[in-house]
Design a protein around this motif. Structure first.
Motif, short mmCIF file in Angstrom:
data_model
loop_
_atom_site.label_atom_id
_atom_site.label_comp_id
_atom_site.label_asym_id
_atom_site.label_seq_id
_atom_site.Cartn_x
_atom_site.Cartn_y
_atom_site.Cartn_z
N THR A 75 -1.36 14.36 8.91
CA THR A 75 -0.56 13.65 7.92
C THR A 75 -1.46 13.03 6.85
N THR A 76 -1.06 13.16 5.59
CA THR A 76 -1.77 12.50 4.49
C THR A 76 -0.98 11.25 4.10
N ASN A 77 -1.71 10.15 3.92
CA ASN A 77 -1.06 8.87 3.63
C ASN A 77 -1.42 8.35 2.26
N ILE A 78 -0.39 8.05 1.45
CA ILE A 78 -0.63 7.53 0.11
C ILE A 78 0.11 6.21 -0.04
N MET A 79 -0.60 5.20 -0.50
CA MET A 79 0.07 3.93 -0.79
C MET A 79 0.14 3.75 -2.30
N ILE A 80 1.31 3.38 -2.78
CA ILE A 80 1.45 3.04 -4.20
C ILE A 80 1.70 1.54 -4.23
N VAL A 81 0.79 0.81 -4.83
CA VAL A 81 0.93 -0.65 -4.85
C VAL A 81 0.91 -1.16 -6.28
N GLY A 82 1.48 -2.32 -6.48
CA GLY A 82 1.52 -2.88 -7.83
C GLY A 82 2.36 -4.13 -7.87
N VAL A 83 2.85 -4.43 -9.06
CA VAL A 83 3.65 -5.62 -9.28
C VAL A 83 5.10 -5.18 -9.49
N GLY A 84 6.04 -5.88 -8.84
CA GLY A 84 7.46 -5.54 -8.96
C GLY A 84 7.85 -5.36 -10.42
N GLY A 85 8.50 -4.24 -10.73
CA GLY A 85 8.91 -3.98 -12.10
C GLY A 85 8.01 -2.99 -12.82
N GLN A 86 6.90 -2.55 -12.19
CA GLN A 86 5.98 -1.62 -12.84
C GLN A 86 6.38 -0.16 -12.68
N GLY A 87 7.43 0.10 -11.94
CA GLY A 87 7.93 1.48 -11.86
C GLY A 87 7.36 2.30 -10.73
N ILE A 104 5.91 4.16 7.53
CA ILE A 104 4.98 3.19 6.93
C ILE A 104 3.53 3.51 7.26
N ILE A 105 2.65 2.88 6.50
CA ILE A 105 1.21 3.06 6.65
C ILE A 105 0.64 1.70 7.06
N THR A 106 -0.27 1.71 8.03
CA THR A 106 -0.87 0.43 8.44
C THR A 106 -2.36 0.43 8.12
N GLN A 107 -3.03 -0.68 8.42
CA GLN A 107 -4.43 -0.86 8.03
C GLN A 107 -5.32 0.29 8.53
N GLY A 108 -6.21 0.73 7.64
CA GLY A 108 -7.17 1.77 8.00
C GLY A 108 -6.60 3.18 7.99
N GLU A 109 -5.41 3.38 7.41
CA GLU A 109 -4.76 4.70 7.48
C GLU A 109 -4.61 5.45 6.16
N ALA A 110 -4.71 4.74 5.01
CA ALA A 110 -4.37 5.39 3.73
C ALA A 110 -5.49 6.30 3.24
N ASP A 111 -5.14 7.55 2.91
CA ASP A 111 -6.09 8.46 2.28
C ASP A 111 -6.30 8.07 0.82
N TYR A 112 -5.20 7.65 0.18
CA TYR A 112 -5.27 7.21 -1.21
C TYR A 112 -4.50 5.91 -1.39
N ILE A 113 -5.05 5.02 -2.20
CA ILE A 113 -4.27 3.88 -2.68
C ILE A 113 -4.19 4.01 -4.18
N LEU A 114 -2.96 4.16 -4.67
CA LEU A 114 -2.73 4.28 -6.11
C LEU A 114 -2.25 2.90 -6.56
N SER A 115 -3.12 2.18 -7.28
CA SER A 115 -2.78 0.80 -7.60
C SER A 115 -2.48 0.63 -9.08
N PHE A 116 -1.33 0.06 -9.37
CA PHE A 116 -0.88 -0.11 -10.75
C PHE A 116 -1.51 -1.34 -11.40
N GLU A 117 -2.23 -2.12 -10.60
CA GLU A 117 -2.80 -3.36 -11.12
C GLU A 117 -4.07 -3.66 -10.32
N LYS A 118 -5.05 -4.27 -10.97
CA LYS A 118 -6.38 -4.41 -10.39
C LYS A 118 -6.41 -5.25 -9.11
N LEU A 119 -5.84 -6.43 -9.20
CA LEU A 119 -5.85 -7.34 -8.05
C LEU A 119 -5.13 -6.73 -6.84
#
Lengths: 189, 579
Positions: free
Chosen positions: A2-14, A62-77
């Motif tokens: 399984t490949t795991n991708i997290m998309i993270v950001g600020v609510g409202g960023q799409g 869901i994805i838990t700690q130590g599992e994501a192959d990619y984190i796609l982050s819409f914001e730096k923090l």
């Protein structure tokens, strides 16, 4: 596998559109796919995370700690906030845009600007891009999501046309050209 | 056709294919999309009801008339709809009826973490619980047949992770189910004591039949994988168990948590060395196992609090942790907040500035409790602001009526604020109630309601005249203010608090996120004029921050509402913000 991708950001960023497009493309490639979204209260400017998992057979949404192959982050923090979810050898693709959270706005905390450097020093693979400028170039600051999706798309052996097809099937006609352009700009950054 | 669907869309598709003709619901995260997706089908009459009790009763009316029907709500919505639920168990149904209820373990968007399975047990109604979108679709579709076979409404329990996770669903065509005839049957449908006494007997017989059905029904299944470990699980916990163990342990997956099987569980327990029960929230299955004389490992290892993940399961079985990298700097929290240009901000600013006690309610405007406004004193449940202020003022002995208000949104006021206001007028408290009318149900993602003038499909509909309604209730002092006009808000709040009779202030401006709302270009800070007094920062607007010793406006967020510029004593916030 399984490949795991997290998309993270600020609510409202799409992030919902990005995960929808990603899900559609992966499904058309014949994978089993699960996507876990965030609705409701967190969407109001809070930190949001979307999980996308694909492979032959996927159980947990869901994805838990130590599992994501990619984190796609819409914001730096947000990239830093979720870094612990990255698998060893995984990669963070991050928009360098800074959006102050309320504790920073009201002076109770500082925006940790050097946080990516800190992660890089610990050996984390990071691609930092100015997706906001790229989105502006495409015609709307709202296209940050599609610019970033395009960066992720480059990591997969999925034809360019498949992504464009997904955009055409998902995005309203009014915003179609702008989003296609945003994808193109992001893909070729 | 194979599609990716969130669980709620899959429920909608299942109900649609199962022949649903009527749905009535009140929005509530994580249940809202069930009804939104049903509303896309022209052959389903779809409605937003003012509250969950009305929704459930309307759906029952449709079932009585002979059409397959449903309603959907979040877990706390079922509290509101509990009254009809308990007696509906006695009457049974005519055409099939499904009550969808979505629990929110970990309270992503809720005020408590109650477990709806308690309702199924208490009301003696069967309940189904899917673990992904495919099952959500299948269970919803077969729920109508189950409902008609056993002459009872069926509860369909979702949870946030099933409701809002997408997985693959293979859809089919809709079954065209003709309406059943309506036949007058007082002994079944008139629940006065003489009839209800007999119907209770029917309820108990039905539960007995359902318990037998549970032993072999398609919703429960055994997946054997060795005899060392046996896990009884249900819902999303099943997915986490499979994620960790695959086919290496034996699993009894419960898809019908009420009534629970007996023989099936006892047989499964006999086949395995160590028995576990893994279920989120309450120990419902575990308690049932104990009643059967079993001694499974359950809540001692798997918390009653929050939601699980594959990590929860791994940790409980002492499996190795996955290595992680963490930054040493701690990322500041990013809590949800009111949007830039949110009409609630202006009125909250005035309340916060004047140190008013604010009895709050449920909606986006609960976020007024966050710093820096910190304007809310309590939030309990839908409508409790208006009912609560009445008791608060009746009992206060220190002139609290001059510094206390209730705030409630337009949709929440329709849901259960009206009866509270009737009480204010009838039993005479000097309450000041502020209706935050942003012309939409906001927090759940923009649903129409009886005050907006549009129905679920966006077509023109009956519109409640809030001013006339409040006057008809007996409130003589009713006034409307624009929350972007801080001076008018302050005058209104001060005057109504001063008045010696109850009053209603309607703070009216549509939600800034509504598509039809035209926003103005971004503002900017004239750095020459800014004296760094930080007054603009007291609004808690996400677009306004402090950079290099001066106020700064983020042009990507600012919608030009000008509330901050009205507040600036130096005229430093001006038009012409650029990216």
């Amino acid at each position: 596998m399984t490949t795991n991708i997290m998309i993270v950001g600020v609510g409202g960023q799409g992030s919902l559109l990005a995960s929808k497009l990603l899900g559609a493309v992966l499904l058309s490639e014949g994978y089993d796919v699960k996507v876990s979204e965030v609705h409701g209260m967190s969407q109001r400017g809070g930190s949001v995370e979307t999980y996308v998992r694909f492979g032959e057979k996927v159980y947990s949404p869901i994805i838990t700690q130590g599992e994501a192959d990619y984190i796609l982050s819409f914001e730096k923090l947000e990239a830093a906030r979720w870094a612990a979810y990255l698998k060893q050898g995984g990669e963070i693709i991050v928009n360098t845009q800074e959006i102050d959270p309320m504790p920073v706005i009201i002076g109770k905390a500082e925006y940790p600007s050097s946080i990516l450097t800190e992660l890089k020093a610990k050996g984390v693979n990071i691609e930092a891009i100015d997706a906001l400028s790229a989105a502006e170039q495409a015609g709307s600051v709202k296209a940050v999501n599609v610019v970033l999706l395009a960066r992720l798309a480059k990591r997969f052996a999925i034809p360019y046309g498949k992504w464009i097809e997904a955009i055409e099937n998902t995005v309203a006609p009014k915003f179609l050209e702008m989003n296609k352009k945003a994808f193109e700009i992001g893909y070729n950054l | 056709m194979k599609q990716l669907m969130i669980g709620n869309k899959a429920v909608a598709r299942g109900l649609y294919e199962g022949g649903i003709k009527f749905v009535s619901s009140y929005p509530g995260t994580p249940s809202t999309e069930i009804t939104e997706f049903l509303a896309k089908y022209d052959d389903v009459k779809s409605e937003w009801a003012p509250n969950e009790k009305v929704a459930l009763e309307a759906a029952f009316g449709a079932s009585l008339a002979g059409a397959r029907s449903a309603c959907a709500m979040k877990h706390v919505g079922l509290n509101v709809a509990a009254d009809p639920l308990f007696t509906l168990s006695y009457t049974g149904v005519n055409a099939g009826m499904v009550i969808c209820v979505a629990d929110d373990p970990a309270m992503h968007s809720s005020q408590n973490e109650q477990d709806s399975r308690h309702y199924a047990i208490a009301a003696k109604v069967p309940m189904l619980e899917p673990s992904d979108s495919k099952e959500a679709y299948e269970f919803a579709k077969s729920a109508f047949e189950l409902s008609e076979k056993f002459d009872t409404a069926v509860l369909l329990r979702m949870c946030t992770r099933v409701a809002h996770s997408q997985s693959v669903v293979d859809t089919a065509d809709r079954a065209e189910i003709p309406n059943k005839p309506y036949v007058k049957d007082g002994a079944k449908y008139i629940m006065m004591p003489a009839n209800a006494i007999k119907r209770h007997v029917v309820v108990e017989e039905r539960m007995k039949a359902l318990r037998e059905y549970a032993e072999t029904c398609p919703f429960n299944r055994v997946e054997m994988g060795g005899t060392e470990i046996g896990i009884i699980t249900s819902g999303t916990s099943y997915q986490y168990v499979k994620e960790v163990f695959g086919d290496t342990v034996s699993v009894l997956k419960i898809g019908m948590p009420n009534p629970l099987p007996e023989k099936l569980i006892l047989d499964f327990a006999k086949k395995v060395k160590t028995l576990y029960v893994i279920e989120e929230l309450e120990p419902i299955i575990e308690t049932h196992c104990r009643n059967l004389g079993l001694n499974p490992i359950g809540k001692e290892k798997f918390s009653i609090l929050g939601e699980f993940s594959q990590q929860t399961i791994s940790a409980a079985f002492n499996l190795p942790e996955k290595p992680t990298v963490k930054a040493d700097t701690i990322a500041p929290a990013r809590p949800p907040m009111m949007c830039a240009g949110c009409p609630h901000r202006g009125i909250y600013y005035v309340l916060s500035k004047n140190k008013i006690t604010v009895l709050g309610d449920i909606g986006c405007y609960t976020l007024g409790a966050q710093p820096p406004l910190s304007a809310v004193d309590y939030t309990l449940c839908m409508g409790a602001s208006v009912s609560g202020i009445h008791g608060f003022l009746k009992a206060s002995e220190n002139g609290a009526e001059k510094r206390t208000v209730a705030v409630i949104g337009d949709s929440t006021f329709m849901h259960s604020g009206i009866t509270g206001l009737v009480n204010v007028a009838y039993n005479g408290s000097n309450s000041t109630v502020i209706i935050l009318d942003n012309s939409i149900t906001g927090m759940t993602g923009h649903q129409q309601n009886p005050t907006t003038g549009y129905n679920i499909k966006g077509d023109p509909a009956g519109k409640v005249d809030l001013e006339a309604l409040c006057r008809a209730i007996g409130i003589r002092r009713v006034r409307v203010v624009d929350p972007y006009d801080l001076k008018a808000c302050e005058t209104a709040v001060k005057e109504e608090l001063e008045a010696d009779e109850p009053s209603v202030i309607i703070s009216r401006r549509p939600c800034v996120l509504l598509k039809y709302v035209k926003t103005a270009p971004a503002l900017k800070v004239d750095k020459e004029k800014c004296r760094a007094c930080k007054k603009c920062m007291t609004l808690g607007c996400p677009a306004v921050s402090f950079k290099d010793g001066k106020a700064h406006i983020d042009a990507t967020l600012c919608v030009g509402c000008e509330v901050c510029s009205k507040l600036c004593p130096f005229g430093a916030i001006v038009k012409g913000g650029t990216l």
